[in-house]
Motif scaffolding. Structure first.
Motif, PDB file in Angstrom:
ATOM      1  N   PRO A 323      -6.307  -0.379  -6.541  1.00  0.00           N
ATOM      2  CA  PRO A 323      -5.491  -0.034  -7.868  1.00  0.00           C
ATOM      3  C   PRO A 323      -4.228  -0.607  -7.969  1.00  0.00           C
ATOM      4  O   PRO A 323      -3.416  -0.556  -6.890  1.00  0.00           O
ATOM      5  CB  PRO A 323      -5.629   1.331  -7.797  1.00  0.00           C
ATOM      6  N   LEU A 324      -3.829  -1.089  -9.133  1.00  0.00           N
ATOM      7  CA  LEU A 324      -2.491  -1.671  -9.371  1.00  0.00           C
ATOM      8  C   LEU A 324      -1.194  -0.477  -8.841  1.00  0.00           C
ATOM      9  O   LEU A 324      -0.248  -1.097  -8.383  1.00  0.00           O
ATOM     10  CB  LEU A 324      -2.260  -2.046 -10.684  1.00  0.00           C
ATOM     11  N   SER A 325      -1.651   0.717  -9.131  1.00  0.00           N
ATOM     12  CA  SER A 325      -0.506   1.727  -8.489  1.00  0.00           C
ATOM     13  C   SER A 325      -0.314   1.502  -7.077  1.00  0.00           C
ATOM     14  O   SER A 325       0.797   1.556  -6.530  1.00  0.00           O
ATOM     15  CB  SER A 325      -0.826   3.074  -8.829  1.00  0.00           C
ATOM     16  N   ASP A 326      -1.341   1.420  -6.346  1.00  0.00           N
ATOM     17  CA  ASP A 326      -0.999   1.294  -4.763  1.00  0.00           C
ATOM     18  C   ASP A 326      -0.371  -0.094  -4.483  1.00  0.00           C
ATOM     19  O   ASP A 326       0.257  -0.149  -3.608  1.00  0.00           O
ATOM     20  CB  ASP A 326      -2.284   1.271  -3.952  1.00  0.00           C
ATOM     21  N   ASN A 348      -4.760   2.496 -12.678  1.00  0.00           N
ATOM     22  CA  ASN A 348      -5.844   2.103 -11.815  1.00  0.00           C
ATOM     23  C   ASN A 348      -6.428   0.759 -12.020  1.00  0.00           C
ATOM     24  O   ASN A 348      -7.756   0.841 -11.506  1.00  0.00           O
ATOM     25  CB  ASN A 348      -6.845   3.447 -12.010  1.00  0.00           C
ATOM     26  N   HIS A 349      -5.876  -0.012 -12.638  1.00  0.00           N
ATOM     27  CA  HIS A 349      -6.586  -1.448 -12.848  1.00  0.00           C
ATOM     28  C   HIS A 349      -6.838  -2.031 -11.524  1.00  0.00           C
ATOM     29  O   HIS A 349      -5.714  -2.245 -10.515  1.00  0.00           O
ATOM     30  CB  HIS A 349      -5.421  -2.366 -13.739  1.00  0.00           C
ATOM     31  N   PRO A 350      -7.910  -2.342 -11.169  1.00  0.00           N
ATOM     32  CA  PRO A 350      -8.401  -2.911  -9.781  1.00  0.00           C
ATOM     33  C   PRO A 350      -7.969  -4.398  -9.606  1.00  0.00           C
ATOM     34  O   PRO A 350      -7.850  -5.231 -10.524  1.00  0.00           O
ATOM     35  CB  PRO A 350      -9.673  -2.808  -9.531  1.00  0.00           C
ATOM     36  N   PHE A 351      -7.605  -5.006  -8.229  1.00  0.00           N
ATOM     37  CA  PHE A 351      -7.572  -6.232  -8.177  1.00  0.00           C
ATOM     38  C   PHE A 351      -7.715  -6.741  -6.937  1.00  0.00           C
ATOM     39  O   PHE A 351      -7.762  -6.185  -5.960  1.00  0.00           O
ATOM     40  CB  PHE A 351      -5.603  -6.438  -8.133  1.00  0.00           C
ATOM     41  N   THR A 352      -8.252  -7.923  -6.769  1.00  0.00           N
ATOM     42  CA  THR A 352      -8.812  -8.651  -5.543  1.00  0.00           C
ATOM     43  C   THR A 352      -8.362  -9.719  -5.285  1.00  0.00           C
ATOM     44  O   THR A 352      -8.160 -10.729  -6.131  1.00  0.00           O
ATOM     45  CB  THR A 352     -10.312  -8.798  -5.721  1.00  0.00           C
ATOM     46  N   GLY A 353      -7.747  -9.986  -4.246  1.00  0.00           N
ATOM     47  CA  GLY A 353      -7.022 -11.146  -3.730  1.00  0.00           C
ATOM     48  C   GLY A 353      -6.444 -11.238  -2.282  1.00  0.00           C
ATOM     49  O   GLY A 353      -6.096  -9.920  -2.012  1.00  0.00           O
ATOM     50  N   VAL A 354      -5.642 -12.207  -2.120  1.00  0.00           N
ATOM     51  CA  VAL A 354      -4.721 -12.296  -1.105  1.00  0.00           C
ATOM     52  C   VAL A 354      -3.311 -12.943  -1.541  1.00  0.00           C
ATOM     53  O   VAL A 354      -3.453 -13.898  -1.940  1.00  0.00           O
ATOM     54  CB  VAL A 354      -5.362 -13.108   0.068  1.00  0.00           C
TER      55      VAL A 354
END
Length: 399
Positions: A323-326, A348-354
Motif C-alpha cells: 500500500p502507498l501509505s506504507d 491503499n493504492h498498491p505498488f510493485t517494484g524495486v
C-alpha cells in the motif's frame, strides 16, 4: 506487434527509459509471474553489486542498460528467448552486465568535472551515541578509528563490522547501558560485545550494554533493526520492543517496532525466534513473520518473501503490492519529508517494484508514477499526492 520480453522491460526500467504503458506491463508480469519477479530481483541485485565498481571505473549503468536494450532489439525474437533461457538466471544477468557494461562504458575522467545531484537527496550514515551518564558522541562526524567515551570505554570504528567496544579494555568493567539513536534520514550498523551485528534504520534507537553478564543477553529497541545474532545456547538473546520481546539463540531477523505505528512485525530470515507479548507467543521458522496489532493485541503468523522486509539493509526497497501509505511512511523517514494526501483513496493504492535507497526522492517518485495513476508535487520538504489527471509531472514548487 509482439509483447516485449521481460528482459527488455527490465532493461528499459533500469535505464529509466520505460514508457508508462510498458511500466504497467512490467508491473502486471511481476505480480502474476513468480519467475519474472525472481529475475527482476536478481538482476537488480547484480546491478547493486556493480554499483561499487561503477564508482571506481566511471561506469554509466544507465547508458549500459540502454545499449543492452538496443542490442536485444536487433536480435530476432526467437534468438532473444533462446539467449535468456541458456544457463541460470543469475549467470545470464551477470554475463550480460559484464558484456554490456564494462567493454563500452569506461570513461576518461575529466579533471575538475563533477556531476551535481539536484533534488531531495537520500539519507546516509548518521547516529548519536549516548552513554549511561548522559554524555553524547556524534558518530556521524567521527572519523577516528578509536573513540573514548566519558566513562573511559574505548569504541573502535571497524570498517567492516561498524562500531564496537574494544573487548581488551572491558576486563573488570561493570555492565553499562548505552543508547545509539539514528535520526530521520539516517542509518547505522554496529557490533555488540558478543559479536551480534545490528543494522539500525531511520528514526530508530537501540539501548545496549558494553558487555553482557547474567543468563540472558538483552537489548531494547525502538523503530526498525535487522540483527545477525551470535549463537550462544547458554545465554539466550532477548530483544525488548516496548512491552513485547523477541527471544532467540542465534539467527537473522528483522524487527519493525516504531512507537507511532499500529503493528509490530518480526520477519525471520534464518534460525528460530519466539515473539512474546503479554498474552501470547508465536515461534517462527525461516520465511515466516509475526504481526502484532497493538490496538487489538491480536498476534498472527504468516509466510512471506523475507527480502521485501530486509532489502533496506543491502540498499534497496522492494515492494510487492505494498500500500502507498506504507511506502510513504518508509520514504518519509529516509528522505526526511512529509507526505500529504489530497484524497485518502490513494493510501491503499498498491505498488510493485524495486527502488534504490541511494536514488534522489524525485527519481523514486517518478518510478512510482509510471505504474500508477498518481502524481507527486514537491513543495519544499512536503510532497502532495494528487490524481494523475489533476497534476503536472513532478515539479519543485518555489517557496
Amino acid at each position: 506487434m509482439e509483447d516485449k520480453s521481460i528482459f527488455e522491460l527490465i532493461a528499459e526500467y533500469s535505464a529509466g527509459t520505460i514508457s508508462p504503458a510498458d511500466a504497467e506491463l512490467l508491473r502486471e508480469r511481476l505480480e502474476s509471474d513468480a519467475e519474472a519477479m525472481r529475475l527482476f530481483r536478481e538482476i537488480r541485485e547484480t546491478e547493486k553489486v556493480l554499483k561499487s565498481v561503477q564508482v571506481q571505473e566511471k561506469i554509466d549503468l544507465q547508458k549500459s542498460w540502454q545499449r543492452l536494450d538496443s542490442s536485444l532489439a536487433g536480435l530476432p525474437r526467437k534468438g532473444r528467448r533462446l539467449f535468456l533461457t541458456v544457463g541460470s538466471v543469475v549467470a545470464a544477468s551477470v554475463a550480460l552486465l559484464l558484456m554490456f557494461v564494462f567493454p563500452f562504458t569506461r570513461q576518461v575522467e575529466q579533471p575538475g568535472t563533477l556531476v551535481s545531484q539536484v533534488g531531495i537527496t537520500p539519507g546516509g550514515v548518521k547516529a548519536i551515541l549516548q552513554s549511561e551518564d548522559g554524555k553524547m558522541i556524534d558518530l556521524t562526524s567521527s572519523t577516528s578509528s578509536h573513540i573514548v567515551t566519558s566513562d573511559g570505554l574505548v569504541l573502535v570504528n571497524d570498517s567492516l563490522k561498524g562500531l564496537r567496544f574494544d573487548q581488551s579494555k572491558l576486563e573488570n568493567q561493570p555492565m553499562k547501558y548505552h543508547t545509539l539513536a539514528v535520526p530521520v534520514g539516517g542509518e547505522y550498523h554496529f557490533t555488540l560485545a558478543d559479536g551480534t551485528r545490528v543494522w539500525v534504520n531511520s528514526a530508530s534507537e537501540v539501548r545496549f550494554p558494553n558487555c553482557f553478564s547474567g543468563k540472558k543477553r538483552e537489548i531494547y529497541v525502538k523503530g526498525e533493526v535487522y540483527l545477525e545474532v551470535a549463537r550462544d545456547e547458554k545465554h539466550p538473546f532477548v530483544v525488548h520492543a516496548g512491552e513485547n520481546e523477541v527471544r532467540v539463540l542465534g539467527t537473522r531477523f528483522n524487527l519493525t517496532a516504531y512507537p507511532d505505528e499500529q503493528e509490530v512485525i518480526t520477519t525471520l530470515v534464518e534460525g528460530s525466534v519466539e515473539f512474546w507479548n503479554d498474552q501470547s507467543s508465536i515461534r517462527l521458522k525461516p520465511g515466516e513473520q509475526s504481526v502484532l496489532d497493538r490496538e487489538t493485541n491480536n498476534l498472527e503468523k504468516q509466510k512471506v518473501d523475507v527480502s521485501i522486509y530486509t532489502s533496506w539493509v543491502s540498499g534497496t526497497y522492494e515492494y510487492e503490492r505494498m500500500p502507498l501509505s506504507d511506502i510513504t511512511r518508509q520514504l518519509s523517514r529516509w528522505y526526511d519529508v512529509q507526505f500529504v494526501y489530497e484524497t485518502t483513496e490513494f493510501s491503499n493504492h498498491p505498488f510493485t517494484g524495486v527502488v534504490k535507497r541511494d536514488q534522489s526522492l524525485e527519481e523514486v517518485l517518478s518510478i512510482i508514477e509510471k505504474t500508477t495513476n498518481i502524481k507527486f508535487k514537491i513543495s519544499g520538504r512536503t510532497i502532495i499526492i494528487k490524481r494523475a489527471e489533476d497534476a503536472a509531472n513532478i515539479s519543485r514548487s518555489s517557496n
